[in-house]
Enzyme design. Structure first.
Site, mmCIF file in Angstrom:
data_model
loop_
_atom_site.group_PDB
_atom_site.id
_atom_site.type_symbol
_atom_site.label_atom_id
_atom_site.label_comp_id
_atom_site.label_asym_id
_atom_site.label_seq_id
_atom_site.Cartn_x
_atom_site.Cartn_y
_atom_site.Cartn_z
ATOM 1 N N GLU A 143 0.814 -1.218 0.000
ATOM 2 C CA GLU A 143 0.000 0.000 0.000
ATOM 3 C C GLU A 143 0.849 1.271 0.000
ATOM 4 O O GLU A 143 0.431 2.293 -0.543
ATOM 5 C CB GLU A 143 -0.905 0.005 1.234
ATOM 6 C CG GLU A 143 -1.952 -1.088 1.255
ATOM 7 C CD GLU A 143 -3.145 -0.765 0.377
ATOM 8 O OE1 GLU A 143 -3.699 0.330 0.516
ATOM 9 O OE2 GLU A 143 -3.498 -1.621 -0.444
ATOM 10 N N ASP A 183 -7.340 6.901 -8.481
ATOM 11 C CA ASP A 183 -8.005 5.616 -8.706
ATOM 12 C C ASP A 183 -9.526 5.723 -8.629
ATOM 13 O O ASP A 183 -10.216 4.711 -8.562
ATOM 14 C CB ASP A 183 -7.504 4.574 -7.703
ATOM 15 C CG ASP A 183 -7.826 4.937 -6.255
ATOM 16 O OD1 ASP A 183 -8.321 6.060 -6.017
ATOM 17 O OD2 ASP A 183 -7.568 4.100 -5.365
ATOM 18 N N THR A 203 -7.059 9.082 -0.466
ATOM 19 C CA THR A 203 -6.660 7.849 0.199
ATOM 20 C C THR A 203 -5.706 8.231 1.315
ATOM 21 O O THR A 203 -4.787 9.016 1.101
ATOM 22 C CB THR A 203 -5.969 6.893 -0.786
ATOM 23 O OG1 THR A 203 -6.905 6.502 -1.794
ATOM 24 C CG2 THR A 203 -5.457 5.656 -0.079
#
Length: 276
Positions: free
Chosen positions: A61, A79, A84
């Site tokens: 990640e 994305d 995020t």
């Protein structure tokens, strides 16, 4: 290389998980757990194994084993999931970031992120930054200096992803590696009803092989699960690089390391990692 992130179906998981029992595809029960836990008696929830799990996920990640440095992390990686952030990639577009900030605000009213709650509700299921820019990233990093926000991230990670993965893995009779495979799949795919969710991946694996709890062979079942995981990843362009399975989890399985014993060596997105 940019780290890959989870599916938008993660939001569905939040409505399915109770304190210790998971509904829908996650059917873990205490009796099944007691009956099917592997002979080693060690699960991914062992503190040493859990630390390894956090490092493994962080390598995929965040391209780093230092998962604790990720409380402050925040960016839009393009994305389609908005911002995020944090230790598990909480997303503004998938609802788990909203749930995290709601938890933090219940515990600490008036925190620096509380004013963004309405905006987070409005952008759920979108990639929009409306109401979040320009101050949200900086305020997220400010919040990350608060140990209370770190605890909230830990607790949401465990409630939504880690604990359900371990419970279902133990119910299926799979060991530490298998429980990690479940955890990593939940982090990326969530547990919706669609074929590329965790539940769909597990159903696909069960159509090919039985887990130990149903009399099957653990290695055979885990190979089927990883095959199903790779298939699911390849259904979306942003997940076509399947190295977090092919050159990490699959390597451990091929080595017969079902308990994730160290030392561990693996590659993700071409980068080498080692835990001694």
């Amino acid at each position: 290389m940019e780290p890959l992130r989870h599916q938008t179906s993660r939001r569905t998981l939040l409505t399915l998980i109770g304190a210790t029992v998971v509904a829908g595809p996650l059917l873990a029960t205490q009796s099944a757990t007691a009956a099917t836990t592997r002979a080693s008696g060690i699960g991914l929830d062992d503190p040493v194994k859990k630390e390894i799990a956090m490092q493994l996920v962080s390598s995929a990640e965040n391209a780093s084993l230092d998962w604790r440095a990720q409380y402050r992390y925040i960016e839009d990686i393009g994305d389609g999931r908005g911002y995020t952030a944090g230790i598990i990639g909480f997303c503004s577009g998938t609802g788990d970031m909203l749930d995290l900030v709601e938890l933090y605000t219940r515990r600490e009213p008036g925190n620096v992120l509380a004013p963004y709650l309405d905006a987070l509700r409005a952008v759920d299921n979108t990639d929009s930054h409306e109401g979040l820019d320009p101050g949200f990233p900086e305020d997220w990093q400010t919040a990350a200096d608060d140990s209370g926000f770190e605890r909230a991230q830990d607790d949401e990670r465990d409630r939504v992803y880690f604990d359900p993965a371990v419970a279902q893995g133990k119910a299926d009779g799979i060991g530490v590696l298998g429980q990690f495979c479940y955890y990593d799949a939940l982090v990326m795919h969530g547990n919706g009803s669609d074929p590329i969710s965790f539940g769909g991946i597990r159903r696909r694996a069960l159509s090919v092989a039985a887990p130990p709890a149903q009399g099957g062979d653990e290695v055979t079942y885990l190979n089927a699960f990883l095959d199903a995981r790779v298939w699911a990843m390849k259904q979306e362009e942003e997940h076509w690089d399947t190295s977090r399975v092919d050159t990490a989890q699959r390597v451990f399985l091929q080595n017969g390391n079902l308990d994730l014993d160290t030392p561990l060596d693996w590659h993700v997105y071409g980068d080498p990692y080692h835990i001694g």
